[in-house]
Write a protein that holds these residues in place. Sequence first.
Motif, short mmCIF file in Angstrom:
data_model
loop_
_atom_site.label_atom_id
_atom_site.label_comp_id
_atom_site.label_asym_id
_atom_site.label_seq_id
_atom_site.Cartn_x
_atom_site.Cartn_y
_atom_site.Cartn_z
N UNK A 91 45.43 40.85 49.76
CA UNK A 91 46.06 40.31 50.95
C UNK A 91 47.54 40.67 51.02
N UNK A 92 48.08 40.64 52.25
CA UNK A 92 49.50 40.89 52.43
C UNK A 92 50.27 39.61 52.14
N UNK A 93 51.39 39.75 51.46
CA UNK A 93 52.22 38.59 51.16
C UNK A 93 53.66 38.90 51.47
N UNK A 94 54.39 37.89 51.90
CA UNK A 94 55.84 38.02 52.07
C UNK A 94 56.46 36.87 51.31
N UNK B 50 38.98 34.29 35.03
CA UNK B 50 37.58 34.62 34.81
C UNK B 50 37.48 36.14 34.72
N UNK B 51 36.70 36.63 33.78
CA UNK B 51 36.55 38.07 33.57
C UNK B 51 35.07 38.40 33.49
N UNK B 52 34.64 39.38 34.27
CA UNK B 52 33.26 39.82 34.25
C UNK B 52 33.23 41.34 34.11
N UNK B 53 32.50 41.83 33.11
CA UNK B 53 32.38 43.27 32.88
C UNK B 53 30.93 43.70 33.12
N UNK C 73 38.34 40.55 37.71
CA UNK C 73 39.26 39.59 37.10
C UNK C 73 39.83 38.71 38.21
N UNK C 74 39.73 37.41 38.03
CA UNK C 74 40.20 36.48 39.05
C UNK C 74 40.97 35.34 38.41
N UNK C 75 41.96 34.84 39.15
CA UNK C 75 42.67 33.63 38.73
C UNK C 75 41.87 32.42 39.21
N UNK C 76 41.68 31.46 38.33
CA UNK C 76 40.86 30.29 38.67
C UNK C 76 41.65 29.32 39.53
N UNK C 77 41.26 29.12 40.79
CA UNK C 77 42.03 28.22 41.66
C UNK C 77 41.93 26.76 41.26
N UNK D 142 45.83 36.39 41.93
CA UNK D 142 46.43 35.20 42.53
C UNK D 142 45.31 34.21 42.86
N UNK D 143 45.51 32.93 42.58
CA UNK D 143 44.45 31.95 42.89
C UNK D 143 44.17 31.91 44.38
N UNK D 144 42.89 31.81 44.72
CA UNK D 144 42.49 31.78 46.12
C UNK D 144 42.24 33.14 46.72
N UNK D 145 42.51 34.22 45.97
CA UNK D 145 42.27 35.57 46.45
C UNK D 145 41.04 36.16 45.77
N UNK D 146 40.41 37.17 46.37
CA UNK D 146 39.23 37.79 45.75
C UNK D 146 39.58 38.37 44.38
N UNK D 147 38.59 38.52 43.52
CA UNK D 147 38.85 39.10 42.20
C UNK D 147 39.40 40.52 42.32
N UNK D 148 40.22 40.90 41.36
CA UNK D 148 40.65 42.29 41.25
C UNK D 148 39.49 43.06 40.60
#
Length: 337
Positions: A2-5, A199-202, A214-218, A278-284
Amino acid sequence: MSERTWSLRHVIPPCPAPPRTPPGAGFELDNDACAACHEAEAAQWRGSQHQTAYSEREFQRALAHEPMPFCRGCHAPEADPRRAASGQAAEIGVGCVSCHIVGDAVLAAPGPDVAAPHPLRRDPRFATAAACANCHQFGFPDNRRRARPEAMQRTVAEHAASPRAATTCSDCHMRDRAGARTHAFVGSRDDHYFRDALTVEATRPAPDRIELRIAARPDVVGHAVPTGDLFRRLAVAVRPEDGAGARPWTTAYLARHYALESSGGPPLRVERSDDRPHPGEPPRVLRFQLDPGDRAHPVAWEVRFERVESLFQEREDRAVVVGALTVAAGELPPALP
């Protein structure tokens, strides 16, 4: 992504900053007085990232590259920032007095009346992220950036934009694993705490491709992982295991990525992208292509939290790593024939 400012202006009014006029005025001597009465809190603080803010190896090596008063002012606030901190001021780093002394009073959050042997100033902002904003949300100390301001640290803004904005910093960082209140300020140096934030999934969706998500847990974290200074990143790596000896890792980095720009003066390092989770964003999602010959081999993978010495390297893979934690690791089996 997502875009952030991000705004350099504090997203909330910061608490009153403890004045240091003149620099090195001897406030550090009062820290022992705090510890004498508040023994439990002082014991929790000793060894914390606040107490070792100046003495820790990572900061000292970064400071050797850029020995700036700006850096010493936050990491050793009881010393004169114009020169290297020493003695007790260096030893206490960010101490009791650094956060709690404002003028001639002790700053505290609202609470019951107590019989204190000193003036007590209660401020509602001290129970919110405002208490952390003075040291965890600021711009670069570079006048050339006035036309293009950038945040050097923006943890408070990240928190305000996260799904956990209503949860205060102290709700997480002043709690131990059992939920008890603590002045240890648990953070990125705690293995369990850091690992729990992601969270990490391979997977191996094809014989010649590895994917890590890889995602931040919200439900756990309220800012990017990792947050804070520019010298922190996630290293995501894979390595085929062919039984013929150690193979080199193929590594990608989730971080704030910088590049040099020149506009008539000395080159200026500016942020190009931020792909930290970032929490709330899709996993990288990171995809690694394997050589055809590695289809029949198992593939090791790992995710590391790294602290690097500086950002002066033009290639991220040449940065000197001065601290690391394995967040997750494993091995994917060979692809089926």
